[in-house]
Design a protein around this motif. Structure first.
Motif, PDB file in Angstrom:
ATOM      1  N   ILE A  69       3.252   5.871  -2.753  1.00  9.91           N
ATOM      2  CA  ILE A  69       4.445   6.649  -3.086  1.00  9.91           C
ATOM      3  C   ILE A  69       4.586   6.797  -4.596  1.00  9.91           C
ATOM      4  CG2 ILE A  69       6.979   6.537  -3.073  1.00  9.91           C
ATOM      5  CD1 ILE A  69       6.765   5.419  -0.202  1.00  9.91           C
ATOM      6  N   ASP A  70       4.242   5.751  -5.321  1.00  9.92           N
ATOM      7  CA  ASP A  70       4.362   5.783  -6.780  1.00  9.92           C
ATOM      8  C   ASP A  70       3.451   6.834  -7.408  1.00  9.92           C
ATOM      9  OD1 ASP A  70       5.820   4.700  -8.863  1.00  9.92           O
ATOM     10  OD2 ASP A  70       4.228   3.316  -9.449  1.00  9.92           O
ATOM     11  N   GLU A  71       2.376   7.209  -6.702  1.00 10.50           N
ATOM     12  CA  GLU A  71       1.414   8.172  -7.238  1.00 10.50           C
ATOM     13  C   GLU A  71       1.715   9.613  -6.827  1.00 10.50           C
ATOM     14  OE1 GLU A  71      -1.065   7.531  -9.381  1.00 10.50           O
ATOM     15  OE2 GLU A  71      -0.298   5.465  -9.457  1.00 10.50           O
ATOM     16  N   LEU A  72       2.689   9.820  -5.958  1.00  4.91           N
ATOM     17  CA  LEU A  72       2.984  11.170  -5.487  1.00  4.91           C
ATOM     18  C   LEU A  72       3.584  12.028  -6.594  1.00  4.91           C
ATOM     19  CD1 LEU A  72       4.619  10.347  -2.027  1.00  4.91           C
ATOM     20  CD2 LEU A  72       2.318  11.261  -2.420  1.00  4.91           C
ATOM     21  N   SER A  73       3.309  13.314  -6.509  1.00  9.95           N
ATOM     22  CA  SER A  73       3.886  14.269  -7.446  1.00  9.95           C
ATOM     23  C   SER A  73       4.646  15.342  -6.668  1.00  9.95           C
ATOM     24  CB  SER A  73       2.795  14.910  -8.300  1.00  9.95           C
ATOM     25  OG  SER A  73       1.958  15.740  -7.498  1.00  9.95           O
ATOM     26  N   VAL A  74       5.328  16.194  -7.380  1.00 12.35           N
ATOM     27  CA  VAL A  74       6.142  17.233  -6.748  1.00 12.35           C
ATOM     28  C   VAL A  74       5.310  18.123  -5.835  1.00 12.35           C
ATOM     29  CG1 VAL A  74       7.560  19.266  -7.215  1.00 12.35           C
ATOM     30  CG2 VAL A  74       7.873  17.203  -8.577  1.00 12.35           C
ATOM     31  N   ARG A  75       4.074  18.386  -6.193  1.00 17.68           N
ATOM     32  CA  ARG A  75       3.238  19.257  -5.365  1.00 17.68           C
ATOM     33  C   ARG A  75       2.908  18.630  -4.007  1.00 17.68           C
ATOM     34  NH1 ARG A  75      -0.303  17.332  -9.315  1.00 17.68           N
ATOM     35  NH2 ARG A  75      -2.031  16.070  -8.517  1.00 17.68           N
ATOM     36  N   ASP A  76       3.167  17.346  -3.853  1.00 20.05           N
ATOM     37  CA  ASP A  76       2.902  16.664  -2.585  1.00 20.05           C
ATOM     38  C   ASP A  76       4.068  16.759  -1.606  1.00 20.05           C
ATOM     39  OD1 ASP A  76       0.388  15.736  -3.511  1.00 20.05           O
ATOM     40  OD2 ASP A  76       1.376  14.097  -4.576  1.00 20.05           O
ATOM     41  N   SER A  77       5.193  17.253  -2.066  1.00 16.84           N
ATOM     42  CA  SER A  77       6.386  17.303  -1.221  1.00 16.84           C
ATOM     43  C   SER A  77       6.136  18.172   0.009  1.00 16.84           C
ATOM     44  CB  SER A  77       7.560  17.846  -2.026  1.00 16.84           C
ATOM     45  OG  SER A  77       8.777  17.678  -1.319  1.00 16.84           O
ATOM     46  N   GLY A  78       6.658  17.727   1.138  1.00 18.91           N
ATOM     47  CA  GLY A  78       6.536  18.470   2.380  1.00 18.91           C
ATOM     48  C   GLY A  78       5.269  18.198   3.147  1.00 18.91           C
ATOM     49  N   GLN A 133       0.830  -1.206   0.000  1.00 20.75           N
ATOM     50  CA  GLN A 133       0.000   0.000   0.000  1.00 20.75           C
ATOM     51  C   GLN A 133       0.868   1.262   0.000  1.00 20.75           C
ATOM     52  OE1 GLN A 133      -4.026  -1.637   2.276  1.00 20.75           O
ATOM     53  NE2 GLN A 133      -2.414  -0.693   3.467  1.00 20.75           N
ATOM     54  N   LEU A 134       1.923   1.241   0.801  1.00 18.24           N
ATOM     55  CA  LEU A 134       2.809   2.395   0.862  1.00 18.24           C
ATOM     56  C   LEU A 134       3.529   2.613  -0.467  1.00 18.24           C
ATOM     57  CD1 LEU A 134       4.407   2.056   4.417  1.00 18.24           C
ATOM     58  CD2 LEU A 134       2.846   3.844   3.641  1.00 18.24           C
ATOM     59  N   LEU A 135       4.031   1.540  -1.066  1.00 16.48           N
ATOM     60  CA  LEU A 135       4.748   1.675  -2.329  1.00 16.48           C
ATOM     61  C   LEU A 135       3.819   2.150  -3.440  1.00 16.48           C
ATOM     62  CD1 LEU A 135       7.072  -1.454  -2.207  1.00 16.48           C
ATOM     63  CD2 LEU A 135       7.714   0.932  -1.855  1.00 16.48           C
ATOM     64  N   ASP A 136       2.596   1.637  -3.456  1.00 13.67           N
ATOM     65  CA  ASP A 136       1.628   2.099  -4.455  1.00 13.67           C
ATOM     66  C   ASP A 136       1.319   3.586  -4.265  1.00 13.67           C
ATOM     67  OD1 ASP A 136       1.497  -0.397  -5.599  1.00 13.67           O
ATOM     68  OD2 ASP A 136      -0.386  -0.968  -4.620  1.00 13.67           O
TER      69      ASP A 136
END
Length: 236
Positions: free
Chosen positions: A215-224, A210-213
């Motif tokens: 993380i795979d969907e995150l984008s730059v705007r999600d940082s922080g 679940q975590l890897l899935d």
């Protein structure tokens, strides 16, 4: 995870329930040229103790001689130990225990970032993720208690935000996040599983996927930011 040829992945806390499952899943997927797993209980080049910066630096030096890491996950956390339970009230506060919880849950991951982020590529998508917890959200805190754990995870969340801002100047595609895995059937949660809703207690293998899935969907705007295992942002 997406294709990561010629890069490596790093799991800190690879002897724990979630960490070992993450390491195994990444090796099985085969997307990375090398998967490094570090833990306090491991020997040789795989040894890393969050309370010992020299061991963190040595682990980073070992990784640095090979393919650059494009994924680093700090899969560690401390809620209790044999002689210390989470504090239920102010009368339970102990300075030594608070200092240890902060050292493991907040300071340790920050020192990992200090040594491992400079190894990550200066361009392209890279992810640095640290296991946090929903109970570390100040906004979401309605029950109180668990003072050290809540406060140290809140501190981790702030460090993640700070690090994300700084790292953006080095690589504007870097994603630095805190992640909440849900309640996972590990030694950390085992004494407190009685009130978990049916279907919300995950095996370590399921939590890792679940975590890897997510993380795979995150984008730059999600940082922080802090995200749960379903990809929902948890307010700080």
């Amino acid at each position: 995870m997406g294709s990561a040829d010629k890069t490596s992945a790093v799991i800190i806390g690879a002897s724990g329930g979630i960490g070992s499952a993450l390491e195994a899943a990444l090796i099985e997927e085969g997307a990375f040229e090398v998967v490094h797993g570090f833990a306090r209980s491991r020997g040789g080049v795989q040894h890393l103790d969050l309370l010992d910066e020299a061991s963190i630096a040595a682990a980073a030096a070992h990784v640095g001689v090979g393919p650059a890491p494009s994924l680093v996950i700090v899969a560690t956390g401390m809620l209790h130990e044999e002689s210390n339970d989470p504090e239920r009230a102010l009368r339970d506060l102990d300075p030594s225990w608070l200092a240890k919880v902060y050292a493991v849950n907040a300071i340790g991951p920050a020192i990992v970032a200090k040594h491992f982020l400079p190894l990550m590529p200066r361009s392209g998508r890279v992810v640095f993720a640290a296991l946090s917890a929903r109970v570390g959200s100040i906004t979401d805190n309605r029950l109180g208690g668990w003072h050290g754990y809540r406060a140290s995870k809140a501190a981790l969340n702030m460090l993640v935000r700070n690090i994300a801002i700084e790292e953006r100047r080095r690589n504007d595609r870097a994603i630095i996040v805190a992640v909440h895995p849900g309640t996972v059937d590990t030694a950390l949660s085992r004494p407190f599983q009685g009130n978990v809703q049916p279907g919300r207690l995950f095996s370590a293998d399921r939590a890792a996927m679940q975590l890897l899935d997510m993380i795979d969907e995150l984008s730059v705007r999600d940082s922080g930011k802090l995200f749960d295992f379903e990809g929902e942002e948890v307010p700080f």
